[in-house]
Design a protein around this motif. Structure first.
Motif, PDB file in Angstrom:
ATOM      1  N   GLU A   1      29.941  35.450 -49.155  1.00  0.00           N
ATOM      2  CA  GLU A   1      31.011  35.672 -48.195  1.00  0.00           C
ATOM      3  C   GLU A   1      30.817  37.020 -47.506  1.00  0.00           C
ATOM      4  O   GLU A   1      30.045  37.856 -47.974  1.00  0.00           O
ATOM      5  N   PRO A   2      31.507  37.262 -46.366  1.00  0.00           N
ATOM      6  CA  PRO A   2      31.361  38.543 -45.666  1.00  0.00           C
ATOM      7  C   PRO A   2      31.770  39.716 -46.558  1.00  0.00           C
ATOM      8  O   PRO A   2      32.639  39.587 -47.422  1.00  0.00           O
ATOM      9  N   ARG A   3      31.162  40.863 -46.322  1.00  0.00           N
ATOM     10  CA  ARG A   3      31.487  42.048 -47.112  1.00  0.00           C
ATOM     11  C   ARG A   3      32.933  42.496 -46.904  1.00  0.00           C
ATOM     12  O   ARG A   3      33.542  43.082 -47.790  1.00  0.00           O
ATOM     13  N   TYR A   4      33.474  42.243 -45.724  1.00  0.00           N
ATOM     14  CA  TYR A   4      34.882  42.533 -45.431  1.00  0.00           C
ATOM     15  C   TYR A   4      35.257  41.679 -44.224  1.00  0.00           C
ATOM     16  O   TYR A   4      34.391  41.073 -43.572  1.00  0.00           O
ATOM     17  N   ASP A   5      36.532  41.603 -43.912  1.00  0.00           N
ATOM     18  CA  ASP A   5      36.985  40.789 -42.789  1.00  0.00           C
ATOM     19  C   ASP A   5      36.412  41.299 -41.478  1.00  0.00           C
ATOM     20  O   ASP A   5      36.626  42.462 -41.106  1.00  0.00           O
ATOM     21  N   GLY A   6      35.695  40.444 -40.780  1.00  0.00           N
ATOM     22  CA  GLY A   6      35.064  40.824 -39.529  1.00  0.00           C
ATOM     23  C   GLY A   6      33.634  41.303 -39.676  1.00  0.00           C
ATOM     24  O   GLY A   6      32.981  41.619 -38.675  1.00  0.00           O
ATOM     25  N   ALA A   7      33.112  41.362 -40.903  1.00  0.00           N
ATOM     26  CA  ALA A   7      31.758  41.862 -41.133  1.00  0.00           C
ATOM     27  C   ALA A   7      30.718  40.811 -40.754  1.00  0.00           C
ATOM     28  O   ALA A   7      30.954  39.602 -40.859  1.00  0.00           O
ATOM     29  N   ARG A   8      29.538  41.281 -40.350  1.00  0.00           N
ATOM     30  CA  ARG A   8      28.406  40.391 -40.127  1.00  0.00           C
ATOM     31  C   ARG A   8      27.571  40.231 -41.391  1.00  0.00           C
ATOM     32  O   ARG A   8      27.161  39.122 -41.709  1.00  0.00           O
ATOM     33  N   PRO A   9      27.294  41.299 -42.158  1.00  0.00           N
ATOM     34  CA  PRO A   9      26.518  41.127 -43.399  1.00  0.00           C
ATOM     35  C   PRO A   9      27.334  40.422 -44.482  1.00  0.00           C
ATOM     36  O   PRO A   9      28.556  40.573 -44.553  1.00  0.00           O
TER      37      PRO A   9
ATOM     38  N   TYR B   1      28.780  51.129 -45.329  1.00  0.00           N
ATOM     39  CA  TYR B   1      29.028  52.521 -44.942  1.00  0.00           C
ATOM     40  C   TYR B   1      28.641  52.795 -43.490  1.00  0.00           C
ATOM     41  O   TYR B   1      29.291  53.579 -42.796  1.00  0.00           O
ATOM     42  N   THR B   2      27.598  52.110 -43.021  1.00  0.00           N
ATOM     43  CA  THR B   2      27.144  52.334 -41.654  1.00  0.00           C
ATOM     44  C   THR B   2      28.241  52.036 -40.641  1.00  0.00           C
ATOM     45  O   THR B   2      28.434  52.772 -39.665  1.00  0.00           O
ATOM     46  N   HIS B   3      28.990  50.963 -40.864  1.00  0.00           N
ATOM     47  CA  HIS B   3      30.004  50.540 -39.907  1.00  0.00           C
ATOM     48  C   HIS B   3      31.420  51.002 -40.271  1.00  0.00           C
ATOM     49  O   HIS B   3      32.297  51.029 -39.404  1.00  0.00           O
ATOM     50  N   LEU B   4      31.656  51.340 -41.532  1.00  0.00           N
ATOM     51  CA  LEU B   4      33.003  51.725 -41.950  1.00  0.00           C
ATOM     52  C   LEU B   4      33.177  53.231 -42.105  1.00  0.00           C
ATOM     53  O   LEU B   4      34.289  53.701 -42.363  1.00  0.00           O
ATOM     54  N   HIS B   5      32.107  53.987 -41.942  1.00  0.00           N
ATOM     55  CA  HIS B   5      32.193  55.448 -42.088  1.00  0.00           C
ATOM     56  C   HIS B   5      33.229  56.022 -41.132  1.00  0.00           C
ATOM     57  O   HIS B   5      33.249  55.727 -39.939  1.00  0.00           O
ATOM     58  N   GLY B   6      34.137  56.837 -41.674  1.00  0.00           N
ATOM     59  CA  GLY B   6      35.161  57.483 -40.880  1.00  0.00           C
ATOM     60  C   GLY B   6      36.484  56.740 -40.840  1.00  0.00           C
ATOM     61  O   GLY B   6      37.492  57.296 -40.415  1.00  0.00           O
ATOM     62  N   LEU B   7      36.487  55.485 -41.282  1.00  0.00           N
ATOM     63  CA  LEU B   7      37.724  54.695 -41.270  1.00  0.00           C
ATOM     64  C   LEU B   7      38.554  54.902 -42.534  1.00  0.00           C
ATOM     65  O   LEU B   7      39.734  54.564 -42.564  1.00  0.00           O
ATOM     66  N   GLY B   8      37.925  55.446 -43.582  1.00  0.00           N
ATOM     67  CA  GLY B   8      38.638  55.638 -44.842  1.00  0.00           C
ATOM     68  C   GLY B   8      38.671  54.364 -45.666  1.00  0.00           C
ATOM     69  O   GLY B   8      38.446  53.259 -45.160  1.00  0.00           O
TER      70      GLY B   8
ATOM     71  N   PRO C   1      37.250  46.623 -32.340  1.00  0.00           N
ATOM     72  CA  PRO C   1      35.876  47.154 -32.340  1.00  0.00           C
ATOM     73  C   PRO C   1      35.263  47.179 -33.738  1.00  0.00           C
ATOM     74  O   PRO C   1      34.036  47.257 -33.866  1.00  0.00           O
ATOM     75  N   ILE C   2      36.101  47.094 -34.774  1.00  0.00           N
ATOM     76  CA  ILE C   2      35.586  47.059 -36.145  1.00  0.00           C
ATOM     77  C   ILE C   2      34.927  45.722 -36.437  1.00  0.00           C
ATOM     78  O   ILE C   2      33.997  45.622 -37.232  1.00  0.00           O
ATOM     79  N   THR C   3      35.395  44.665 -35.779  1.00  0.00           N
ATOM     80  CA  THR C   3      34.892  43.311 -36.032  1.00  0.00           C
ATOM     81  C   THR C   3      33.501  43.144 -35.444  1.00  0.00           C
ATOM     82  O   THR C   3      33.301  43.278 -34.234  1.00  0.00           O
TER      83      THR C   3
ATOM     84  N   ALA D   1      39.194  57.507 -35.048  1.00  0.00           N
ATOM     85  CA  ALA D   1      38.291  57.527 -33.901  1.00  0.00           C
ATOM     86  C   ALA D   1      37.485  58.828 -33.864  1.00  0.00           C
ATOM     87  O   ALA D   1      36.293  58.843 -33.530  1.00  0.00           O
ATOM     88  N   ALA D   2      38.136  59.949 -34.218  1.00  0.00           N
ATOM     89  CA  ALA D   2      37.455  61.237 -34.213  1.00  0.00           C
ATOM     90  C   ALA D   2      36.390  61.320 -35.305  1.00  0.00           C
ATOM     91  O   ALA D   2      35.394  62.038 -35.159  1.00  0.00           O
ATOM     92  N   ALA D   3      36.598  60.572 -36.409  1.00  0.00           N
ATOM     93  CA  ALA D   3      35.678  60.640 -37.541  1.00  0.00           C
ATOM     94  C   ALA D   3      34.638  59.518 -37.546  1.00  0.00           C
ATOM     95  O   ALA D   3      33.749  59.510 -38.399  1.00  0.00           O
ATOM     96  N   SER D   4      34.754  58.591 -36.612  1.00  0.00           N
ATOM     97  CA  SER D   4      33.861  57.432 -36.605  1.00  0.00           C
ATOM     98  C   SER D   4      33.282  57.219 -35.215  1.00  0.00           C
ATOM     99  O   SER D   4      33.505  58.003 -34.291  1.00  0.00           O
ATOM    100  N   GLU D   5      32.583  56.118 -35.075  1.00  0.00           N
ATOM    101  CA  GLU D   5      31.964  55.761 -33.792  1.00  0.00           C
ATOM    102  C   GLU D   5      32.866  54.894 -32.926  1.00  0.00           C
ATOM    103  O   GLU D   5      32.484  54.487 -31.828  1.00  0.00           O
TER     104      GLU D   5
END
Length: 289
Positions: free
Chosen positions: A71-79, A132-139, A271-273, A221-225
């Protein structure tokens, strides 16, 4: 307190102890995440159809087995990730149940064609380590208990369509409310030794949940992409589930569950999805007595 009330209290106490033991002993990866691409009706809390087709079941029923799911690593994840885990289910009549997938529950209202009750389960949250690549900065979204109220109704024995709905409250963690509207029924080609089910599901959530899981605050937004994104409540996903069970013997079975979800509304546009298409497949082998 009457004898019947005392007996139910004892049953509830035993199931509570079992659930506490499961929480302590089993790894977090073994517990279902809420929401999951697997449809809510596919969890083993005891199907209402048993009451119609097998009215003389024993008071206590147990299921032990092993499963592996993708299953996806989290809701909206591709991996995706592959997770092994146990299958543990305890059912007492049509009154109470405890399982790895659904937690501890009781059917408060019961009849030949309807069932309604409450359960307490667990949401795994969303640690940044999931990707971590996509969730960094979101907490991190921390794990939290989930309280669920549910109800189901079967049309008839000749036309065994089951209509089901539930409302889930996550206490802490992601917070917020989620709800599901679902229907499922046995498919043509099913028999006593090979049973197939399928049905659609629609999931809704309130703004609190959507902002926590799919929104991006100014600080994030300030801590992430990601840019600032205000998510709104409403329709969250539409999906379809399929389950097939092969009874090798009267007690030993092999089970397959598959489900597909299409994220909708703010969940899809966030944008997280990375992918609005979410799926899961799970294989298990179980022994029931």
């Amino acid at each position: 307190m009457g004898r019947k009330s005392v007996k139910i209290a004892i049953v509830w106490h035993r199931l509570s102890l079992l659930t506490l033991t499961l929480c302590v002993l089993l790894p977090l990866s073994a517990w279902s995440q809420t929401p999951s691409p697997l449809q809510e009706w596919q969890y083993p809390g005891g199907t209402i159809l048993e009451k119609i087709f097998e009215p003389n079941l024993p008071d206590w029923r147990f299921v032990l087995g092993a499963a592996v799911s993708s299953e996806p690593r989290y809701d909206g994840a591709r991996p995706y990730r592959i997770s092994p885990g146990p299958v543990i289910v305890v059912l007492y009549k049509d009154i109470a149940f405890a399982s790895v997938g659904e937690g501890l529950g009781v059917n408060i209202l019961r009849g030949d064609k309807y069932r309604a009750g409450i359960s307490i389960g667990y949401d795994l949250g969303r640690p940044m380590s999931d990707d971590y690549t996509h969730l960094h900065g979101l907490g991190d979204i921390t794990p939290a208990p989930v309280v669920k109220a549910f109800g189901s109704y079967v049309v008839s024995k000749k036309f065994p369509l089951v209509l089901r709905m539930d409302v889930r409250r996550i206490v802490g963690g992601a917070g917020g409310l989620l709800g599901d509207l679902e229907a499922f029924m046995p498919l043509p080609g099913s028999s006593k030794t090979f049973v197939m089910f399928a049905g659609p599901s629609f999931t809704f959530s309130n703004g609190q949940y959507m902002r926590k899981v799919f929104g991006v605050s100014a600080a994030q937004a300030a801590a992430s992409e990601y840019p600032i994104y205000e998510a709104h409540g409403g329709a969250m996903a539409a999906g379809l589930g399929f389950s097939a069970t092969k009874f090798v013997t009267p007690h030993w079975l092999i089970n397959t569950d598959m489900a597909w979800n299409r994220l909708r509304g703010s969940a899809s546009e966030s944008p997280i999805t990375q992918s609005p298409i979410q799926g899961v497949i799970e294989f298990s082998t179980e022994f029931r007595w």
